[in-house]
Design a protein around this motif. Structure first.
Motif, PDB file in Angstrom:
ATOM      1  N   UNK A 115       0.796  -1.110  -0.100  1.00 58.31           N
ATOM      2  CA  UNK A 115      -0.045   0.124   0.098  1.00 58.31           C
ATOM      3  C   UNK A 115       0.983   1.214   0.034  1.00 58.31           C
ATOM      4  N   UNK A 116       1.739   1.345   0.816  1.00 56.41           N
ATOM      5  CA  UNK A 116       2.730   2.306   0.971  1.00 56.41           C
ATOM      6  C   UNK A 116       3.670   2.469  -0.399  1.00 56.41           C
ATOM      7  N   UNK A 117       3.823   1.512  -0.912  1.00 62.10           N
ATOM      8  CA  UNK A 117       4.719   1.518  -2.360  1.00 62.10           C
ATOM      9  C   UNK A 117       3.971   2.101  -3.598  1.00 62.10           C
ATOM     10  N   UNK A 118       2.590   2.076  -3.179  1.00 62.97           N
ATOM     11  CA  UNK A 118       1.856   2.850  -4.258  1.00 62.97           C
ATOM     12  C   UNK A 118       1.885   4.312  -4.481  1.00 62.97           C
ATOM     13  N   UNK A 119       2.286   4.911  -3.490  1.00 68.24           N
ATOM     14  CA  UNK A 119       2.491   6.246  -3.296  1.00 68.24           C
ATOM     15  C   UNK A 119       3.777   6.554  -4.392  1.00 68.24           C
ATOM     16  N   UNK A 120       4.575   5.688  -4.643  1.00 64.78           N
ATOM     17  CA  UNK A 120       5.602   6.125  -5.410  1.00 64.78           C
ATOM     18  C   UNK A 120       6.618   6.898  -4.606  1.00 64.78           C
ATOM     19  N   UNK A 121       7.177   8.012  -4.949  1.00 71.61           N
ATOM     20  CA  UNK A 121       8.212   8.948  -4.200  1.00 71.61           C
ATOM     21  C   UNK A 121       7.885  10.626  -4.401  1.00 71.61           C
ATOM     22  N   UNK A 122       6.709  10.697  -3.791  1.00 73.33           N
ATOM     23  CA  UNK A 122       6.339  12.147  -3.847  1.00 73.33           C
ATOM     24  C   UNK A 122       7.163  13.216  -2.834  1.00 73.33           C
ATOM     25  N   UNK A 123       7.236  14.066  -3.349  1.00 75.59           N
ATOM     26  CA  UNK A 123       7.998  15.177  -2.267  1.00 75.59           C
ATOM     27  C   UNK A 123       7.336  15.299  -0.932  1.00 75.59           C
ATOM     28  N   UNK A 124       5.946  15.325  -1.008  1.00 75.51           N
ATOM     29  CA  UNK A 124       4.982  15.357   0.216  1.00 75.51           C
ATOM     30  C   UNK A 124       4.148  14.235   0.309  1.00 75.51           C
ATOM     31  N   UNK A 125       4.421  13.304   0.892  1.00 75.60           N
ATOM     32  CA  UNK A 125       3.332  12.054   1.250  1.00 75.60           C
ATOM     33  C   UNK A 125       2.322  12.301   2.229  1.00 75.60           C
ATOM     34  N   UNK A 126       1.085  12.455   2.000  1.00 73.49           N
ATOM     35  CA  UNK A 126       0.033  13.007   2.692  1.00 73.49           C
ATOM     36  C   UNK A 126      -0.953  11.589   3.170  1.00 73.49           C
ATOM     37  N   UNK A 127      -0.961  11.431   4.275  1.00 74.21           N
ATOM     38  CA  UNK A 127      -1.999  10.166   4.447  1.00 74.21           C
ATOM     39  C   UNK A 127      -2.945  10.534   5.730  1.00 74.21           C
ATOM     40  N   UNK A 128      -4.349  10.367   5.511  1.00 70.48           N
ATOM     41  CA  UNK A 128      -5.425  10.542   6.404  1.00 70.48           C
ATOM     42  C   UNK A 128      -6.003   9.296   6.444  1.00 70.48           C
ATOM     43  N   UNK A 129      -6.132   8.738   7.968  1.00 67.73           N
ATOM     44  CA  UNK A 129      -7.167   7.900   8.207  1.00 67.73           C
ATOM     45  C   UNK A 129      -7.340   7.961   9.853  1.00 67.73           C
ATOM     46  N   UNK A 130      -8.356   8.218  10.184  1.00 62.35           N
ATOM     47  CA  UNK A 130      -8.492   8.448  11.695  1.00 62.35           C
ATOM     48  C   UNK A 130      -8.071   7.066  12.413  1.00 62.35           C
ATOM     49  N   UNK A 131      -8.088   5.958  11.645  1.00 64.21           N
ATOM     50  CA  UNK A 131      -7.481   4.632  12.391  1.00 64.21           C
ATOM     51  C   UNK A 131      -5.970   4.631  12.443  1.00 64.21           C
ATOM     52  N   UNK A 132      -5.407   5.903  11.933  1.00 68.72           N
ATOM     53  CA  UNK A 132      -3.842   5.949  11.955  1.00 68.72           C
ATOM     54  C   UNK A 132      -3.622   6.456  13.361  1.00 68.72           C
TER      55      UNK A 132
END
Length: 320
Positions: free
Chosen positions: A84-101
């Motif tokens: 799942x993380x690998x699907x982000x690729x290599x962006x300058x700013x990785x943004x992740x939101x999920x209340x479960x986090x």
């Protein structure tokens, strides 16, 4: 790459701040995997798998002991999480939101880089309850208990991280000022974003459908929940290395309410499974009854299929 993770309870404005940061340049990952609340489906699936390892779910998280992220049953989720993380690729700013986090951040730390940034957004518990009541039919006791669990875990797991804490009311009432200050803070931490003053961040005051009094004095509130709300108010602002406030143990009533919700969910799952097995069994009985009453149908069907009815043998091609 810098990772920004949005923490907070459901119905607390996490979607609004995530969309705003996305429009300022944060990468959410593959668009086909991003849902209406700006959550990654693949990441949510892994969070749910983590919660299930402790007999819980988003609305009834289980007890996760100290060091839970190192347990063998948790390691089983690593493969899916890495994918799942690998699907982000290599962006300058990785943004992740999920209340479960808020409940599972220790597990994800190894995937978010050496120094992720935490943004904690909280909302008045009575507004969260009103929203959960509208969407899920939750009462105040369960809503406050979940609010307490999510926010206390978010504060605890953000320890040592560069962190910004702010209230949902700030975001909707002072949109331009709040986002300008947040962008400036992130810029000071090396995160390059667009100028909020010239970007439509899709923030609207009418997004706030529920309003609560300034103080948290609902009859169903426990002392630990009131103390947590006060602690959140006191920690608003920017933290170069976050030091969480002293935690208070949740009341036995709060723990019992979440446990009852967990038991209800398990009972519904068992009921669904029993009904499914009953339907399957009923279908088998009907087939058996049909064979007993009309055995000639089966013989006729087998005869019509000829030699091609052999198990595991595909039908022969017509002769040319």
């Amino acid at each position: 790459m810098t990772s920004i993770v949005i923490l907070g309870m459901h119905r607390s404005g996490t979607s609004a701040i995530t969309r705003a940061l996305n429009l300022l340049g944060g990468a959410l990952g593959p668009l086909e995997d991003v849902g209406e609340y700006w959550e990654r489906a693949a990441m949510r699936l892994q969070c749910d798998a983590l919660l299930e390892r402790f007999d819980g779910a988003w609305d009834c998280p289980g007890i996760m002991p100290e060091g839970w992220d190192s347990l063998e049953r948790v390691a089983e989720v690593d493969k899916g999480a890495l994918a799942a993380i690998s699907e982000y690729g290599d962006p300058e700013v990785l943004l992740w939101k999920d209340p479960r986090a808020s409940l599972t951040l220790p597990f994800w730390r190894k995937y978010l880089g050496a120094d992720p940034i935490a943004i904690i957004i909280y909302r008045h518990p009575e507004e969260v309850w009103a929203s959960l009541d509208t969407r899920n039919g939750f009462g105040p006791g369960l809503s406050f208990a979940l609010w307490e669990r999510y926010n206390s875990d978010a504060l605890r797991y953000a320890s040592g991280l560069r962190t910004v804490v702010f209230a949902y009311s700030d975001l909707v009432q002072n949109q331009s000022e709040t986002m300008t200050e947040l962008a400036a803070t992130l810029g000071g931490w090396g995160v390059s974003l667009k100028d909020p003053a010239s970007t439509d961040m899709e923030l609207r005051a009418d997004q706030r459908h529920h309003h609560a009094p300034k103080h948290f004095s609902h009859p169903s509130a426990t002392p630990s929940q009131q103390a947590l709300f006060a602690a959140l108010e006191a920690t608003r602002g920017v933290h170069e290395s976050f030091s969480p406030p002293a935690a208070m143990e949740p009341s036995p009533l709060s723990l019992e309410l979440i446990q009852m919700r967990r038991q209800l969910r398990m009972s519904r799952r068992e009921l669904w499974r029993a009904r499914s097995e009953h339907r399957s069994l009923s279908g088998s009985r009907r087939k058996l009854f049909s064979l007993l009453i009309h055995p000639e149908r089966t013989s006729r069907d087998e005869h019509s299929m000829g030699d091609d009815a052999s198990i595991g043998q595909p039908p022969r091609s017509p002769s040319t």
